[in-house]
Write an enzyme that holds these catalytic residues in place. Structure first.
Site, short mmCIF file in Angstrom:
data_model
loop_
_atom_site.label_atom_id
_atom_site.label_comp_id
_atom_site.label_asym_id
_atom_site.label_seq_id
_atom_site.Cartn_x
_atom_site.Cartn_y
_atom_site.Cartn_z
CG HIS A 1 0.02 15.13 2.29
ND1 HIS A 1 -0.90 15.46 1.31
CD2 HIS A 1 -0.44 13.99 2.84
CE1 HIS A 1 -1.87 14.56 1.29
NE2 HIS A 1 -1.62 13.65 2.21
CG HIS B 1 -1.86 1.16 1.29
ND1 HIS B 1 -3.20 0.99 1.54
CD2 HIS B 1 -1.68 2.50 1.14
CE1 HIS B 1 -3.80 2.17 1.54
NE2 HIS B 1 -2.89 3.12 1.30
CG ASP C 1 -1.58 4.86 4.02
OD1 ASP C 1 -1.64 5.25 2.84
OD2 ASP C 1 -2.38 5.24 4.90
CG ASN D 1 -5.10 8.63 -3.16
OD1 ASN D 1 -4.04 8.14 -3.54
ND2 ASN D 1 -5.24 9.18 -1.97
CG HIS E 1 -9.94 4.50 3.52
ND1 HIS E 1 -8.73 5.15 3.65
CD2 HIS E 1 -10.69 4.92 4.57
CE1 HIS E 1 -8.75 5.92 4.72
NE2 HIS E 1 -9.93 5.80 5.30
CB ALA F 1 -4.85 12.58 6.56
CG HIS G 1 -0.78 7.16 -0.94
ND1 HIS G 1 -2.00 7.34 -1.54
CD2 HIS G 1 -1.02 6.46 0.20
CE1 HIS G 1 -2.95 6.79 -0.80
NE2 HIS G 1 -2.39 6.24 0.27
CG LEU G 2 4.86 5.72 -5.71
CD1 LEU G 2 5.21 4.88 -6.94
CD2 LEU G 2 6.13 6.03 -4.92
NE ARG G 3 0.60 12.05 -2.01
CZ ARG G 3 -0.38 11.55 -1.28
NH1 ARG G 3 -1.36 10.86 -1.83
NH2 ARG G 3 -0.38 11.75 0.02
CG LEU H 1 -7.65 10.42 7.83
CD1 LEU H 1 -8.48 11.15 6.78
CD2 LEU H 1 -8.46 10.27 9.12
CG HIS I 1 -4.89 2.24 5.95
ND1 HIS I 1 -6.23 2.18 6.17
CD2 HIS I 1 -4.73 2.97 4.83
CE1 HIS I 1 -6.85 2.84 5.21
NE2 HIS I 1 -5.96 3.32 4.38
O1 DOR Z 1 -3.29 9.34 5.84
C1 DOR Z 1 -3.68 9.06 4.72
N1 DOR Z 1 -3.16 9.62 3.63
N2 DOR Z 1 -4.66 8.17 4.61
C2 DOR Z 1 -5.24 7.91 3.43
O2 DOR Z 1 -6.15 7.12 3.40
C3 DOR Z 1 -4.82 8.62 2.21
C4 DOR Z 1 -3.47 9.13 2.34
C5 DOR Z 1 -3.11 10.15 1.28
O3 DOR Z 1 -3.38 9.92 0.09
O4 DOR Z 1 -2.55 11.19 1.64
ZN ZN Z 2 -3.35 5.08 1.65
#
Ligand code: DOR
Ligand code: ZN
Length: 348
Positions: free
Chosen positions: A251, A13, A247, A41, A136, A263, A15-17, A219, A174
């Site tokens: 940011h 799991h 996860d 996302n 989620h 988050a 996130h690479l953006r 989150l 998560h």
């Molecule tokens: O903390 C989080 N950040 N929880 C998520 O479900 C999404 C993630 C994000 O994409 O920043």
């Molecule tokens: Zn996530």
């Protein structure tokens, strides 16, 4: 023990953006991990096979090829997702899962699902072809206390859904509660859960006691200490239903350090050091490889990695930078609150 060699880990799991952020973070994962399930996302979200293929190409264009990293792509489930499209994209081998975000649950979830009835044909098709659904697991009802949203989701959404589509293979992403751990542990072969690095280290006091710490806000939000203990017990057990999904969710500091901050916790650079630390503290280093490198491929029905990494325990703490520089400003790296001595040796 001061040295251990394990199969190269995967991150189930991540996130690479996109754009500059993708370029700034990708090698932190690719250096240690062979594969990662890439969250869809983005803005706009990765909904179609063509979008997933284009995103995979952008990732591959950024990553240092010497790492030998493979992104495992996902589609973002919407109320207009077509079951036959999903089946065709899965058959092509492009995706390994579909992600369900309840609309409004988290970052960039506005295009997610409000009414499960509208996606049931997609979920039935996924059950038929064995394609996992990453979930989620939080309700979005503002009446429900944020610390209860996972437990309420399991009882009122997830369990009824799994009774309706029993062959659907689900990853409760998560997991943060003992309720979630118990549900997965007793849920049979079609359910698994990812556990993040940060939820093994922090409870809600870390976020709120003695001052508010935005870099610990994510989150689902970290819960009380008894829940953290349940997550540790699951992670260090030999139960193949539990595996690492960091996860790691970058940011910019500018987006976190504000009146209404985002988050997400960025753990990619030091995750393996953190995990070795906590598994050692639990006298469970022998379970680390299962958690990071064996259980995930088992659930996803993929081969385990053939190459290995070696972790070495140093005499002096490993020094990680406080943040990564990005073209748009700094990005804070997770501070687990204790010195770390384990480092990945000869990281590729
Ligand atoms: O903390 C989080 N950040 N929880 C998520 O479900 C999404 C993630 C994000 O994409 O920043
Ligand atoms: Zn996530």
């Amino acid at each position: 023990m001061t040295q251990m060699t394990i199969r190269r880990p995967d991150d189930w799991h991540l996130h690479l953006r996109d754009g500059a952020m993708l370029g700034a973070v990708i090698d932190d994962t690719a250096r240690h991990f062979a594969r990662a399930i890439i969250m869809p996302n983005l803005v706009p979200p990765v909904v179609t096979g063509a979008e997933a293929a284009a995103y995979r190409d952008r990732i591959m264009a950024c990553v240092n090829p010497s790492h030998g990293f493979t992104p495992l792509m996902t589609l973002y489930l919407t109320e207009t997702t077509d079951p036959d499209d999903v089946a065709a994209v899965a058959k092509s081998g492009l995706i390994n899962a579909v992600k369900l975000y309840p609309a409004g649950a988290t970052t960039n979830s506005a295009s997610g699902v409000r009414d499960l009835d509208k996606v049931i044909v997609v979920l039935e098709k996924m059950a038929e072809i064995g394609l996992p659904l990453c979930v989620h697991g939080e309700v979005t009802d503002p009446q429900i206390d944020i610390f209860d949203r996972e437990a309420v989701f399991i009882e009122t959404v997830l369990d009824p859904l799994r009774r309706r589509v029993p062959d659907l293979r689900v990853v409760l992403e998560h997991v943060t509660t003992s309720d979630g751990v118990d549900y997965v542990r007793s849920g049979g072969a079609n359910i698994a859960a990812t556990i993040t690095t940060h939820h093994l280290f922090i409870n809600r006091n870390h976020i709120l006691a003695g001052g508010i710490r935005p870099h610990y806000y994510c989150l689902p939000v970290a819960k009380r200490e008894s829940h953290r203990r349940a997550l540790i017990a699951a992670a260090i057990s030999d139960d193949g239903s539990f595996f690492l999904g960091t996860d790691s969710a970058p940011h910019l500091d500018a987006a976190k350090l504000m009146a209404c901050g985002c988050a997400g916790i960025y753990t990619a650079p030091n995750t393996m050091s953190c995990l070795a630390h906590i598994f050692e503290a639990e006298d469970a280093l022998d379970q680390l490889e299962g958690f990071t490198s064996l259980h995930g491929p088992g659930f996803y029905r993929l081969p385990v990695n053939e190459d290995r990494i070696t972790l070495v325990k140093q005499d002096a703490p490993v020094i990680y930078p406080e943040s990564r520089a990005t073209p748009d400003g700094p990005l804070t790296i997770f501070d687990c609150g204790t010195p770390l001595y384990w480092a990945v040796q000869d990281a590729k």
